[in-house]
Design a protein around this motif. Structure first.
Motif, PDB file in Angstrom:
ATOM      1  N   GLU A  16      39.115  34.102  67.954  1.00 54.06           N
ATOM      2  CA  GLU A  16      38.152  33.131  67.429  1.00 54.06           C
ATOM      3  C   GLU A  16      37.548  33.598  66.120  1.00 54.06           C
ATOM      4  N   CYS A  17      37.232  34.895  66.031  1.00 47.89           N
ATOM      5  CA  CYS A  17      36.667  35.460  64.803  1.00 47.89           C
ATOM      6  C   CYS A  17      37.655  35.350  63.648  1.00 47.89           C
ATOM      7  N   ARG A  28      24.653  42.547  57.711  1.00 47.70           N
ATOM      8  CA  ARG A  28      24.484  43.419  58.882  1.00 47.70           C
ATOM      9  C   ARG A  28      25.487  43.014  59.951  1.00 47.70           C
ATOM     10  N   ALA A  29      26.285  43.974  60.399  1.00 49.90           N
ATOM     11  CA  ALA A  29      27.286  43.707  61.438  1.00 49.90           C
ATOM     12  C   ALA A  29      26.660  43.969  62.795  1.00 49.90           C
ATOM     13  N   GLN A  30      26.595  42.953  63.624  1.00 52.77           N
ATOM     14  CA  GLN A  30      26.017  43.107  64.945  1.00 52.77           C
ATOM     15  C   GLN A  30      27.004  43.784  65.896  1.00 52.77           C
ATOM     16  N   LYS A  31      26.478  44.368  66.959  1.00 51.55           N
ATOM     17  CA  LYS A  31      27.314  45.023  67.965  1.00 51.55           C
ATOM     18  C   LYS A  31      28.348  44.031  68.497  1.00 51.55           C
ATOM     19  N   GLY A  32      29.596  44.502  68.616  1.00 47.56           N
ATOM     20  CA  GLY A  32      30.662  43.649  69.119  1.00 47.56           C
ATOM     21  C   GLY A  32      31.325  42.789  68.064  1.00 47.56           C
ATOM     22  N   SER A  33      31.049  43.066  66.789  1.00 45.06           N
ATOM     23  CA  SER A  33      31.666  42.298  65.706  1.00 45.06           C
ATOM     24  C   SER A  33      33.002  42.914  65.298  1.00 45.06           C
ATOM     25  N   VAL A  34      33.953  42.071  64.925  1.00 44.70           N
ATOM     26  CA  VAL A  34      35.191  42.559  64.307  1.00 44.70           C
ATOM     27  C   VAL A  34      34.860  42.874  62.856  1.00 44.70           C
ATOM     28  N   VAL A  35      34.879  44.159  62.492  1.00 42.82           N
ATOM     29  CA  VAL A  35      34.437  44.564  61.158  1.00 42.82           C
ATOM     30  C   VAL A  35      35.599  44.893  60.222  1.00 42.82           C
ATOM     31  N   ALA A  36      36.801  45.078  60.775  1.00 33.34           N
ATOM     32  CA  ALA A  36      37.952  45.410  59.934  1.00 33.34           C
ATOM     33  C   ALA A  36      39.236  45.215  60.726  1.00 33.34           C
ATOM     34  N   MET A  37      40.350  45.161  59.996  1.00 34.89           N
ATOM     35  CA  MET A  37      41.677  45.128  60.600  1.00 34.89           C
ATOM     36  C   MET A  37      42.483  46.287  60.024  1.00 34.89           C
ATOM     37  N   TYR A  38      43.401  46.824  60.835  1.00 35.35           N
ATOM     38  CA  TYR A  38      44.270  47.910  60.377  1.00 35.35           C
ATOM     39  C   TYR A  38      45.570  47.288  59.886  1.00 35.35           C
ATOM     40  N   PRO A  39      45.766  47.184  58.567  1.00 41.91           N
ATOM     41  CA  PRO A  39      46.959  46.513  58.039  1.00 41.91           C
ATOM     42  C   PRO A  39      48.183  47.419  58.084  1.00 41.91           C
ATOM     43  N   GLY A  40      49.364  46.820  57.916  1.00 42.81           N
ATOM     44  CA  GLY A  40      50.558  47.634  57.795  1.00 42.81           C
ATOM     45  C   GLY A  40      51.761  47.097  58.541  1.00 42.81           C
ATOM     46  N   THR A  41      52.856  47.818  58.412  1.00 46.95           N
ATOM     47  CA  THR A  41      54.120  47.472  59.058  1.00 46.95           C
ATOM     48  C   THR A  41      54.113  47.946  60.501  1.00 46.95           C
ATOM     49  N   ILE A  42      54.567  47.069  61.412  1.00 46.42           N
ATOM     50  CA  ILE A  42      54.575  47.374  62.842  1.00 46.42           C
ATOM     51  C   ILE A  42      55.938  47.918  63.248  1.00 46.42           C
ATOM     52  N   TYR A  43      55.959  49.119  63.816  1.00 44.22           N
ATOM     53  CA  TYR A  43      57.183  49.754  64.304  1.00 44.22           C
ATOM     54  C   TYR A  43      57.112  49.881  65.822  1.00 44.22           C
ATOM     55  N   GLN A  44      58.132  49.354  66.505  1.00 47.26           N
ATOM     56  CA  GLN A  44      58.242  49.585  67.940  1.00 47.26           C
ATOM     57  C   GLN A  44      58.628  51.048  68.172  1.00 47.26           C
ATOM     58  N   ALA A  45      58.476  51.502  69.409  1.00 45.38           N
ATOM     59  CA  ALA A  45      58.675  52.921  69.711  1.00 45.38           C
ATOM     60  C   ALA A  45      60.075  53.419  69.379  1.00 45.38           C
ATOM     61  N   ASN A  91      30.647  54.571  65.039  1.00 43.59           N
ATOM     62  CA  ASN A  91      29.946  53.294  65.165  1.00 43.59           C
ATOM     63  C   ASN A  91      30.927  52.127  65.292  1.00 43.59           C
ATOM     64  N   VAL A  92      32.242  52.434  65.246  1.00 39.82           N
ATOM     65  CA  VAL A  92      33.269  51.420  65.487  1.00 39.82           C
ATOM     66  C   VAL A  92      34.380  52.054  66.324  1.00 39.82           C
ATOM     67  N   VAL A 127      36.048  47.267  66.071  1.00 42.67           N
ATOM     68  CA  VAL A 127      34.902  46.542  66.627  1.00 42.67           C
ATOM     69  C   VAL A 127      33.678  47.455  66.591  1.00 42.67           C
ATOM     70  N   SER A 128      32.544  46.899  66.206  1.00 43.73           N
ATOM     71  CA  SER A 128      31.325  47.701  66.081  1.00 43.73           C
ATOM     72  C   SER A 128      30.763  48.068  67.451  1.00 43.73           C
ATOM     73  N   LEU A 129      30.412  49.336  67.611  1.00 42.68           N
ATOM     74  CA  LEU A 129      29.841  49.833  68.860  1.00 42.68           C
ATOM     75  C   LEU A 129      28.341  49.596  68.939  1.00 42.68           C
ATOM     76  N   ARG A 130      27.732  49.333  67.795  1.00 41.29           N
ATOM     77  CA  ARG A 130      26.295  49.061  67.710  1.00 41.29           C
ATOM     78  C   ARG A 130      26.051  48.222  66.465  1.00 41.29           C
ATOM     79  N   ASP A 131      24.821  47.802  66.247  1.00 45.77           N
ATOM     80  CA  ASP A 131      24.494  47.119  65.004  1.00 45.77           C
ATOM     81  C   ASP A 131      24.675  48.090  63.844  1.00 45.77           C
ATOM     82  N   ILE A 132      25.307  47.631  62.772  1.00 43.96           N
ATOM     83  CA  ILE A 132      25.558  48.480  61.600  1.00 43.96           C
ATOM     84  C   ILE A 132      24.898  47.831  60.390  1.00 43.96           C
TER      85      ILE A 132
END
Length: 284
Positions: free
Chosen positions: A54-55, A129-146, A225-226, A264-269
């Motif tokens: 949803e975010c 201000r990022a509240q607790k439980g917010s999606v604050v970033a994404m880890y970009p890049g190429t996805i490799y299966q095992a 904090n994330v 995801v934020s562990l607390r308000d940041i």
């Protein structure tokens, strides 16, 4: 000469180690604050997948509406009901992606020089201000299966993230990793629809969340904090919004859902605070 080389190596290592997975693994027992234990993959989630989705949909929708001038040809191919979602945006309105993020999520995360000594780049809440439980970033890049090859891309690469199930994400925005991502991103299209975003390889990503690879690991002095959370993009994710996803499968014929990792934020940041992450491990 030897002393100068050693000094150069020491400086590089002190920056490298904050993201170097083997070093972190070997030092977990010495620094327990860097480790979050979970019993299985489902328990790594602070918020539900539906909330993550949803975010992302909310932010990506506003990013698309903010760029109607360049999106009109694409929108013409959508059903009228979907076109109406975007076409009611103010004509000609165009803000910076960071401003769209601030207006939509209430905060902005940006790359800056880390507060950790010799840690290089870090990520900060620069506005709002990022509240607790917010999606604050994404880890970009190429996805490799095992079972997919990543040896050459991984050499001297501190940006390879390992998921609980062995999937790897190469978030390096330089060298061979950059070439591989651009190639895979250009390959994966559905007609005129792009299925990924390669702008995170530049200093100005179209998706301002795509800075997670620069979040440094926490320490005894800098508490986390994330935290990382794995998220598989569902089949029903809007086609027109996939252009903002900063991840791509290495193998073209992969039948698995696209893996994303969010922070995801562990607390308000608050504004001005740097993001520090911790790592999870499976306990039995």
């Amino acid at each position: 000469m030897i002393k100068a080389l050693f000094k150069a190596f020491e400086v590089r290592w002190k920056s490298y180690r904050h993201r170097f997975v083997p070093w972190i693994a070997l030092n977990l027992q010495k620094n327990e604050r860097t480790l979050r234990q979970v019993k299985d993959r489902s328990q790594d989630k602070l918020i539900q997948d539906e909330e993550v989705c949803e975010c992302l949909v909310c932010l990506f929708t506003e990013l698309l509406r903010n760029d109607l001038k360049n999106q009109r040809e694409l929108l013409r191919l959508l059903p009228e009901s979907k076109r109406n979602i975007y076409s009611n945006a103010e004509s000609g309105a165009h803000d910076a992606p960071s401003t769209v993020m601030l207006n939509t999520l209430g905060f902005v995360t940006e790359r800056k020089c880390s507060s950790l000594q010799r840690a290089g780049t870090g990520v900060f809440v620069s506005r709002g201000r990022a509240q607790k439980g917010s999606v604050v970033a994404m880890y970009p890049g190429t996805i490799y299966q095992a079972d997919e090859p990543i040896f050459f891309q991984s050499i001297r690469n501190p940006f390879v993230f390992r998921c609980i199930d062995g999937i790897l994400i190469d978030g390096n925005d330089k060298a061979m990793s950059k070439i591989v991502f651009r190639s895979c991103s250009g390959r994966d299209r559905l007609g005129p629809f792009s299925l990924s975003d390669s702008s995170w390889l530049t200093p100005h990503p179209a998706n301002p969340l795509a800075v997670g690879q620069y979040v440094n690991n926490c320490s005894n002095e800098k508490a986390a904090n994330v935290c990382y959370q794995e998220f598989d993009v569902p089949d029903g994710f809007p086609l027109e919004l996939r252009q903002f996803l900063p991840n791509v499968q290495y193998r073209a014929d992969s039948q698995r859902p696209l893996r994303c990792v969010v922070l995801v934020s562990l607390r308000d940041i608050n504004r001005g605070e740097e993001l520090f992450s911790n790592y999870y491990t499976i306990v039995h």
